[in-house]
Design a protein around this motif. Structure first.
Motif, PDB file in Angstrom:
ATOM      1  N   ASN A   1       0.822  -1.212   0.000  1.00  0.00           N
ATOM      2  CA  ASN A   1       0.000   0.000   0.000  1.00  0.00           C
ATOM      3  C   ASN A   1       0.852   1.257   0.000  1.00  0.00           C
ATOM      4  N   VAL A   2       2.002   1.175   0.622  1.00  0.00           N
ATOM      5  CA  VAL A   2       2.890   2.336   0.682  1.00  0.00           C
ATOM      6  C   VAL A   2       3.636   2.521  -0.638  1.00  0.00           C
ATOM      7  N   THR A   3       4.101   1.431  -1.233  1.00  0.00           N
ATOM      8  CA  THR A   3       4.920   1.554  -2.434  1.00  0.00           C
ATOM      9  C   THR A   3       4.111   1.592  -3.726  1.00  0.00           C
ATOM     10  N   GLY A   4       2.810   1.414  -3.663  1.00  0.00           N
ATOM     11  CA  GLY A   4       1.982   1.468  -4.870  1.00  0.00           C
ATOM     12  C   GLY A   4       2.106   2.791  -5.609  1.00  0.00           C
ATOM     13  N   PRO A   5       1.876   3.932  -4.914  1.00  0.00           N
ATOM     14  CA  PRO A   5       2.037   5.220  -5.599  1.00  0.00           C
ATOM     15  C   PRO A   5       3.474   5.479  -6.051  1.00  0.00           C
ATOM     16  N   LEU A   6       4.438   4.974  -5.285  1.00  0.00           N
ATOM     17  CA  LEU A   6       5.844   5.146  -5.671  1.00  0.00           C
ATOM     18  C   LEU A   6       6.134   4.402  -6.967  1.00  0.00           C
ATOM     19  N   ASN A   7       5.586   3.211  -7.109  1.00  0.00           N
ATOM     20  CA  ASN A   7       5.780   2.461  -8.345  1.00  0.00           C
ATOM     21  C   ASN A   7       5.168   3.177  -9.538  1.00  0.00           C
ATOM     22  N   THR A   8       4.016   3.808  -9.332  1.00  0.00           N
ATOM     23  CA  THR A   8       3.384   4.573 -10.413  1.00  0.00           C
ATOM     24  C   THR A   8       4.281   5.727 -10.847  1.00  0.00           C
ATOM     25  N   VAL A   9       4.830   6.441  -9.891  1.00  0.00           N
ATOM     26  CA  VAL A   9       5.721   7.568 -10.206  1.00  0.00           C
ATOM     27  C   VAL A   9       6.974   7.061 -10.912  1.00  0.00           C
ATOM     28  N   LEU A  10       7.538   5.956 -10.448  1.00  0.00           N
ATOM     29  CA  LEU A  10       8.734   5.412 -11.086  1.00  0.00           C
ATOM     30  C   LEU A  10       8.452   4.959 -12.516  1.00  0.00           C
ATOM     31  N   ASN A  11       7.280   4.386 -12.746  1.00  0.00           N
ATOM     32  CA  ASN A  11       6.926   3.986 -14.113  1.00  0.00           C
ATOM     33  C   ASN A  11       6.809   5.191 -15.028  1.00  0.00           C
ATOM     34  N   TRP A  12       6.172   6.248 -14.559  1.00  0.00           N
ATOM     35  CA  TRP A  12       6.057   7.469 -15.372  1.00  0.00           C
ATOM     36  C   TRP A  12       7.435   8.064 -15.653  1.00  0.00           C
ATOM     37  N   MET A  13       8.302   8.075 -14.634  1.00  0.00           N
ATOM     38  CA  MET A  13       9.637   8.623 -14.833  1.00  0.00           C
ATOM     39  C   MET A  13      10.436   7.780 -15.827  1.00  0.00           C
TER      40      MET A  13
ATOM     41  N   ILE B   1      22.273   5.349 -17.922  1.00  0.00           N
ATOM     42  CA  ILE B   1      21.939   5.619 -16.522  1.00  0.00           C
ATOM     43  C   ILE B   1      20.437   5.485 -16.302  1.00  0.00           C
ATOM     44  N   GLY B   2      19.646   6.038 -17.213  1.00  0.00           N
ATOM     45  CA  GLY B   2      18.192   5.928 -17.087  1.00  0.00           C
ATOM     46  C   GLY B   2      17.702   4.503 -17.229  1.00  0.00           C
ATOM     47  N   ALA B   3      18.332   3.729 -18.093  1.00  0.00           N
ATOM     48  CA  ALA B   3      17.899   2.343 -18.302  1.00  0.00           C
ATOM     49  C   ALA B   3      18.276   1.450 -17.121  1.00  0.00           C
ATOM     50  N   THR B   4      19.376   1.736 -16.462  1.00  0.00           N
ATOM     51  CA  THR B   4      19.783   0.904 -15.333  1.00  0.00           C
ATOM     52  C   THR B   4      19.153   1.336 -14.016  1.00  0.00           C
ATOM     53  N   ALA B   5      18.574   2.522 -13.961  1.00  0.00           N
ATOM     54  CA  ALA B   5      17.972   2.988 -12.709  1.00  0.00           C
ATOM     55  C   ALA B   5      16.767   2.137 -12.320  1.00  0.00           C
ATOM     56  N   GLY B   6      15.947   1.758 -13.285  1.00  0.00           N
ATOM     57  CA  GLY B   6      14.756   0.971 -12.982  1.00  0.00           C
ATOM     58  C   GLY B   6      15.080  -0.386 -12.373  1.00  0.00           C
ATOM     59  N   PRO B   7      15.951  -1.181 -12.998  1.00  0.00           N
ATOM     60  CA  PRO B   7      16.297  -2.465 -12.385  1.00  0.00           C
ATOM     61  C   PRO B   7      16.983  -2.334 -11.026  1.00  0.00           C
ATOM     62  N   ILE B   8      17.775  -1.296 -10.846  1.00  0.00           N
ATOM     63  CA  ILE B   8      18.429  -1.100  -9.545  1.00  0.00           C
ATOM     64  C   ILE B   8      17.381  -0.818  -8.475  1.00  0.00           C
ATOM     65  N   VAL B   9      16.425   0.052  -8.776  1.00  0.00           N
ATOM     66  CA  VAL B   9      15.378   0.383  -7.802  1.00  0.00           C
ATOM     67  C   VAL B   9      14.503  -0.838  -7.525  1.00  0.00           C
ATOM     68  N   SER B  10      14.149  -1.601  -8.552  1.00  0.00           N
ATOM     69  CA  SER B  10      13.299  -2.769  -8.328  1.00  0.00           C
ATOM     70  C   SER B  10      14.050  -3.856  -7.551  1.00  0.00           C
ATOM     71  N   THR B  11      15.367  -3.894  -7.647  1.00  0.00           N
ATOM     72  CA  THR B  11      16.155  -4.837  -6.864  1.00  0.00           C
ATOM     73  C   THR B  11      16.231  -4.394  -5.401  1.00  0.00           C
ATOM     74  N   VAL B  12      16.336  -3.109  -5.164  1.00  0.00           N
ATOM     75  CA  VAL B  12      16.473  -2.588  -3.806  1.00  0.00           C
ATOM     76  C   VAL B  12      15.120  -2.498  -3.105  1.00  0.00           C
ATOM     77  N   MET B  13      14.031  -2.307  -3.846  1.00  0.00           N
ATOM     78  CA  MET B  13      12.722  -2.087  -3.234  1.00  0.00           C
ATOM     79  C   MET B  13      12.250  -3.192  -2.299  1.00  0.00           C
ATOM     80  N   PRO B  14      12.466  -4.474  -2.571  1.00  0.00           N
ATOM     81  CA  PRO B  14      11.963  -5.481  -1.611  1.00  0.00           C
ATOM     82  C   PRO B  14      12.564  -5.356  -0.222  1.00  0.00           C
ATOM     83  N   TRP B  15      13.746  -4.786  -0.122  1.00  0.00           N
ATOM     84  CA  TRP B  15      14.375  -4.671   1.199  1.00  0.00           C
ATOM     85  C   TRP B  15      13.974  -3.403   1.920  1.00  0.00           C
ATOM     86  N   LEU B  16      13.261  -2.501   1.305  1.00  0.00           N
ATOM     87  CA  LEU B  16      12.876  -1.260   1.981  1.00  0.00           C
ATOM     88  C   LEU B  16      11.694  -1.445   2.867  1.00  0.00           C
TER      89      LEU B  16
END
Length: 95
Positions: A24-36, A80-95
């Motif tokens: 519930n917390v990361t849902g809006p964050l994922n939407t913003v990351l997808n748009w970015m 840099i833009g292409a690698t940012a998404g996979p890096i964030v999705s890898t780090v997100m489960p631990w947040l």
């Protein structure tokens, strides 16, 4: 409360309840990351088109300008833009 009872109480708590609260917390964050991610992709394509157009105009007019640095800058930003998404999705489960 004994240690055994405490351990049993901790192990009996459903892990899904904490994961659902995190979703519930990361849902809006994922939407913003997808748009970015889409905006970075569009900016990278536009940048390559602009640099390519400037290169074509320079060749046609006979100017000897160096466009390789601009091309490498745009390509570096795309990487840099292409690698940012996979890096964030890898780090997100631990947040």
């Amino acid at each position: 409360m004994s240690t055994l009872q405490l351990a049993n109480a901790v192990l009996d708590t459903p892990l899904g309840s904490t994961l659902a609260a995190g979703a519930n917390v990361t849902g809006p964050l994922n939407t913003v990351l997808n748009w970015m991610a889409w905006m970075v992709t569009a900016a990278g394509v536009a940048g390559l088109l602009i640099v390519g157009t400037r290169m074509a105009i320079a060749v046609r007019t006979g100017d000897g300008e160096e466009h390789l640095s601009q091309f490498l800058t745009v390509m570096g930003a795309c990487v840099i833009g292409a690698t940012a998404g996979p890096i964030v999705s890898t780090v997100m489960p631990w947040l």
